[in-house]
Design a protein around this motif. Structure first.
Motif, PDB file in Angstrom:
ATOM      1  N   GLY A 428      65.034 101.864 -96.917  1.00 39.04           N
ATOM      2  CA  GLY A 428      65.201 103.163 -96.176  1.00 39.04           C
ATOM      3  C   GLY A 428      65.959 102.911 -94.903  1.00 39.04           C
ATOM      4  N   LEU A 429      65.532 101.686 -94.394  1.00 41.40           N
ATOM      5  CA  LEU A 429      66.192 101.259 -92.995  1.00 41.40           C
ATOM      6  C   LEU A 429      67.584 100.884 -93.269  1.00 41.40           C
ATOM      7  N   SER A 430      68.334 101.170 -92.125  1.00 39.45           N
ATOM      8  CA  SER A 430      69.891 100.860 -92.148  1.00 39.45           C
ATOM      9  C   SER A 430      70.102  99.416 -92.130  1.00 39.45           C
ATOM     10  N   ARG A 431      70.644  98.933 -93.148  1.00 35.22           N
ATOM     11  CA  ARG A 431      70.725  97.456 -93.369  1.00 35.22           C
ATOM     12  C   ARG A 431      72.072  97.093 -92.247  1.00 35.22           C
ATOM     13  N   PRO A 432      72.982  97.727 -92.152  1.00 33.10           N
ATOM     14  CA  PRO A 432      74.241  97.506 -91.265  1.00 33.10           C
ATOM     15  C   PRO A 432      73.663  97.572 -89.683  1.00 33.10           C
ATOM     16  N   ALA A 433      72.843  98.395 -89.517  1.00 38.30           N
ATOM     17  CA  ALA A 433      72.331  98.283 -88.123  1.00 38.30           C
ATOM     18  C   ALA A 433      71.576  97.057 -87.859  1.00 38.30           C
ATOM     19  N   PHE A 434      70.572  96.825 -88.796  1.00 35.43           N
ATOM     20  CA  PHE A 434      69.819  95.530 -88.708  1.00 35.43           C
ATOM     21  C   PHE A 434      70.614  94.213 -88.754  1.00 35.43           C
ATOM     22  N   LEU A 435      71.702  94.247 -89.383  1.00 40.28           N
ATOM     23  CA  LEU A 435      72.342  92.834 -89.267  1.00 40.28           C
ATOM     24  C   LEU A 435      73.294  92.783 -87.854  1.00 40.28           C
ATOM     25  N   THR A 436      73.235  94.232 -87.337  1.00 38.04           N
ATOM     26  CA  THR A 436      73.854  94.035 -85.957  1.00 38.04           C
ATOM     27  C   THR A 436      72.891  93.537 -85.127  1.00 38.04           C
ATOM     28  N   PHE A 437      71.449  94.039 -85.286  1.00 39.01           N
ATOM     29  CA  PHE A 437      70.443  93.415 -84.358  1.00 39.01           C
ATOM     30  C   PHE A 437      70.334  91.749 -84.556  1.00 39.01           C
ATOM     31  N   VAL A 438      70.464  91.451 -85.966  1.00 38.30           N
ATOM     32  CA  VAL A 438      70.224  89.932 -85.970  1.00 38.30           C
ATOM     33  C   VAL A 438      71.245  89.329 -85.340  1.00 38.30           C
ATOM     34  N   ALA A 439      72.720  89.600 -85.393  1.00 38.90           N
ATOM     35  CA  ALA A 439      73.773  89.170 -84.867  1.00 38.90           C
ATOM     36  C   ALA A 439      73.513  88.831 -83.319  1.00 38.90           C
ATOM     37  N   ILE A 440      72.865  90.151 -82.618  1.00 37.45           N
ATOM     38  CA  ILE A 440      72.516  90.061 -81.154  1.00 37.45           C
ATOM     39  C   ILE A 440      71.641  89.149 -80.898  1.00 37.45           C
ATOM     40  N   ALA A 441      70.515  89.066 -81.988  1.00 39.15           N
ATOM     41  CA  ALA A 441      69.317  88.264 -81.584  1.00 39.15           C
ATOM     42  C   ALA A 441      69.839  86.802 -81.716  1.00 39.15           C
ATOM     43  N   ALA A 442      70.918  86.336 -82.399  1.00 33.69           N
ATOM     44  CA  ALA A 442      71.290  84.973 -82.754  1.00 33.69           C
ATOM     45  C   ALA A 442      72.010  84.700 -81.438  1.00 33.69           C
ATOM     46  N   VAL A 443      72.644  85.583 -80.817  1.00 33.48           N
ATOM     47  CA  VAL A 443      73.412  85.240 -79.445  1.00 33.48           C
ATOM     48  C   VAL A 443      72.221  85.027 -78.453  1.00 33.48           C
ATOM     49  N   GLY A 444      71.033  85.592 -78.609  1.00 34.58           N
ATOM     50  CA  GLY A 444      69.993  85.376 -77.736  1.00 34.58           C
ATOM     51  C   GLY A 444      69.383  84.163 -77.918  1.00 34.58           C
ATOM     52  N   THR A 445      69.399  83.371 -78.954  1.00 29.14           N
ATOM     53  CA  THR A 445      68.848  82.182 -79.149  1.00 29.14           C
ATOM     54  C   THR A 445      69.780  81.121 -78.598  1.00 29.14           C
ATOM     55  N   LEU A 446      71.106  81.077 -78.647  1.00 26.64           N
ATOM     56  CA  LEU A 446      71.867  80.329 -77.752  1.00 26.64           C
ATOM     57  C   LEU A 446      71.828  80.546 -76.323  1.00 26.64           C
ATOM     58  N   LEU A 447      71.679  81.778 -75.795  1.00 29.49           N
ATOM     59  CA  LEU A 447      71.250  81.889 -74.287  1.00 29.49           C
ATOM     60  C   LEU A 447      70.005  81.469 -73.824  1.00 29.49           C
ATOM     61  N   THR A 448      68.971  81.489 -74.928  1.00 30.81           N
ATOM     62  CA  THR A 448      67.656  80.716 -74.625  1.00 30.81           C
ATOM     63  C   THR A 448      68.012  79.325 -74.233  1.00 30.81           C
ATOM     64  N   ALA A 449      68.449  78.671 -75.490  1.00 33.55           N
ATOM     65  CA  ALA A 449      68.835  77.123 -75.358  1.00 33.55           C
ATOM     66  C   ALA A 449      69.595  76.881 -73.956  1.00 33.55           C
ATOM     67  N   ALA A 450      70.437  77.615 -73.648  1.00 27.23           N
ATOM     68  CA  ALA A 450      71.415  77.299 -72.283  1.00 27.23           C
ATOM     69  C   ALA A 450      70.570  77.297 -71.023  1.00 27.23           C
ATOM     70  N   TYR A 451      69.805  78.533 -70.929  1.00 26.20           N
ATOM     71  CA  TYR A 451      68.754  78.380 -69.697  1.00 26.20           C
ATOM     72  C   TYR A 451      67.717  77.484 -69.696  1.00 26.20           C
ATOM     73  N   LEU A 452      67.325  77.066 -70.676  1.00 27.51           N
ATOM     74  CA  LEU A 452      66.106  76.101 -70.712  1.00 27.51           C
ATOM     75  C   LEU A 452      66.784  74.772 -70.579  1.00 27.51           C
ATOM     76  N   LEU A 453      67.750  74.569 -71.279  1.00 29.90           N
ATOM     77  CA  LEU A 453      68.565  72.903 -70.799  1.00 29.90           C
ATOM     78  C   LEU A 453      68.961  72.851 -69.435  1.00 29.90           C
ATOM     79  N   VAL A 454      69.462  73.899 -68.895  1.00 28.64           N
ATOM     80  CA  VAL A 454      69.762  74.195 -67.219  1.00 28.64           C
ATOM     81  C   VAL A 454      68.377  73.717 -66.520  1.00 28.64           C
TER      82      VAL A 454
END
Length: 518
Positions: A428-454
């Motif tokens: 009942g939940l929109s899978r395209p919407a949640f796939l978009t959310f997952v893609a955005i969250a994946a970008v967040g993991t890269l940004l997290t690695a960036a600031y912690l390594l800095v």
């Protein structure tokens, strides 16, 4: 088992009262202040021991069953009961709270934050522990609200009386935000109780929303969700958190990040998901959207603070990182799947261990340097902790890579499972919407690695001796090893053997989502 759970919840309150009384002559030690700090270590140690015994006696073959239950009439006219119990969802949070509070009491015994009477400090710490433990143990909606509110006053005074710069403003912001959110939450809890005729969380979860219309569930979820979102904190209701963390003493920051934020996400899992599933279903896409917005916002804020010349405070940076990490927890909950909710619960525990360790380490750095300003810490060429205090630098690097989700450490599993759950959300939940959310969250993991390594590069690397008038650094001391080692060990254990936690939470989550059916 019943006695143990009741002792775990009530014991700190008794200890808080005892802390305010004069110490017996034979227990005063070198000073009354030392005696009361030792009392805090003793009481929190006894509570931790009781929690460990409770965990060892927990029936792991039936983790979805409520165990060590106590059910006593309290206010018959409102059908409010003193109902306590634990299952595989609440047990890990109970043990985490007992562990972090004990480590904070032990750390404070050797490094008491500057401020007024140690008696008041220890009493407030114990009241805070009791309220947090009660939140994870009670099974009545009104008792949950009372426990939820019980932690606000001690945390307010810990920030306002033992905090650093701008502590009064930060404490007022903390109390006003959380109180306003709680008032709205209370209305939602009362609505559920009035419409169903009970405040019993087990009975309501078994009923699975059948006693309420969809419109009632939607209103209840909106009201309760606002109060829980403030405590979590969810973007954009997060702005109290950075100020509170920056001003709080070290142990206040550890407890605020390690256990108080978990009260909000625990409420989503224990109350909103099973009691009002249709209302949650309506709001799940919006919750997921706010969650990923928080992930990106928190990461970008951390990158801005880590940038050279920004005068970013390292405690503030870690506070903003919590906004991002709790975004992954909310994303897993919003998926309304067993995989996502298990990931959220795992991420809760991992965040408590790792961020608690990070705040301990930053507190130690601030004690040595006299500041947590990142530009001051790193200087022109880097603070060179690897060369000047290698064990401290190594621990900071370990906590940073654990926080960014390195496989093999606790931070990895929760975020991965939360995204897996969102990848294939509930029916009942929109899978395209949640796939978009997952893609955005994946970008967040890269940004997290960036600031912690800095942060690691600027604080840990560099050449000793290149900075003018460098302060002499003391490496990790004995009491710091004792306070931090359990967090390091558990971060590795949970990363290498995730079944320790998932074996407890998975059956309980399946039962919760299935409306009380195993």
């Amino acid at each position: 088992m019943q006695f143990l759970l009741a002792f775990i919840v009530v014991g700190p309150l008794v200890g808080a009262v005892a802390a305010l009384l004069p110490a017996p002559p034979g227990l005063k030690g070198k000073s009354p202040g030392q005696a009361v700090l030792r009392h805090g270590v003793t009481v929190t140690g006894a509570i931790l021991l009781a929690a460990i015994v409770l965990a060892l006696g927990f029936d792991r073959d039936h983790p979805s069953k409520m165990q060590a239950t106590t059910d006593i009439k309290w206010i018959p006219t409102l059908n409010v009961r003193i109902h306590l119990g634990i299952d595989g969802i609440s047990l890990p949070l109970l043990v985490l709270t007992a562990l972090l509070t004990f480590l904070c009491a032990l750390y404070s015994y050797f490094k008491m934050p500057a401020g007024p009477s140690p008696k008041a400090f220890v009493a407030l710490l114990l009241v805070l522990e009791s309220g947090t433990l009660a939140t994870f143990a009670v099974l009545d909606l009104l008792l949950f609200f009372l426990a939820f509110e019980m932690v606000l006053i001690p945390m307010y005074f810990l920030i306002a009386r033992w905090g650093g710069d701008q502590r009064q403003a930060a404490a007022w912001k903390f109390i006003l935000y959380t109180l306003l959110g709680s008032v709205v939450m209370l209305l939602g809890l009362l609505l559920i109780g009035l419409k169903t005729g009970t405040f019993d969380m087990v009975a309501l979860a078994t009923d699975n929303g059948r006693g309420m219309t969809t419109s009632v569930q939607v209103i209840a979820v909106l009201a309760i969700g606002i109060g829980l979102a403030v405590k979590t904190p969810m973007w954009p209701l997060h702005s109290w958190l950075p100020d509170a963390h920056t001003a709080a003493p070290t142990v206040g920051s550890v407890l605020l990040a390690g256990v108080l934020l978990k009260m909000g996400t625990y409420g989503f899992v224990r109350i909103v998901l099973p009691i009002a599933p249709e209302g949650m279903h309506r709001f799940a896409p919006y919750l997921a959207a706010f969650a990923v917005a928080g992930i990106i916002y928190g990461s970008l804020a951390c990158l801005a603070l880590a940038k050279r010349g920004s005068k970013g405070d390292l405690k503030r940076l870690i506070a903003y990182s919590s906004v991002g990490h709790m975004g992954f927890v909310l994303l897993g909950i919003a998926s309304m799947t067993p995989t996502g909710v298990n990931g959220a619960l795992f991420a809760n525990i991992a965040h408590g261990l790792i961020t608690g360790l990070l705040f301990f380490l930053v507190g130690a750095l601030k004690d040595r340097y006299g500041t947590a300003d990142l530009d001051t810490l790193s200087g022109a060429t880097g603070a060179a902790l690897y060369g000047r205090a290698p064990r401290l630098g190594g621990l900071l690097a370990f906590a940073a890579v654990a926080s960014l989700g390195l496989p093999g450490l606790a931070g990895f599993w929760g975020e991965m499972l939360s995204m897996f759950g969102a990848f294939d959300p509930a029916d009942g939940l929109s899978r395209p919407a949640f796939l978009t959310f997952v893609a955005i969250a994946a970008v967040g993991t890269l940004l997290t690695a960036a600031y912690l390594l800095v942060v690691v590069r600027r604080v840990c690397m560099g050449t000793p001796g290149e900075q003018p008038q460098e302060p002499r650094l003391v490496d990790v001391q004995g009491y710091e090893v004792a306070s931090w080692s359990p967090l390091v060990a558990l971060t590795v254990l949970a990363g290498l053997w995730p079944a320790v936690l998932l074996g407890l939470t998975d059956p309980a989550v399946h039962k919760l989502l299935a409306g009380g059916k195993s």
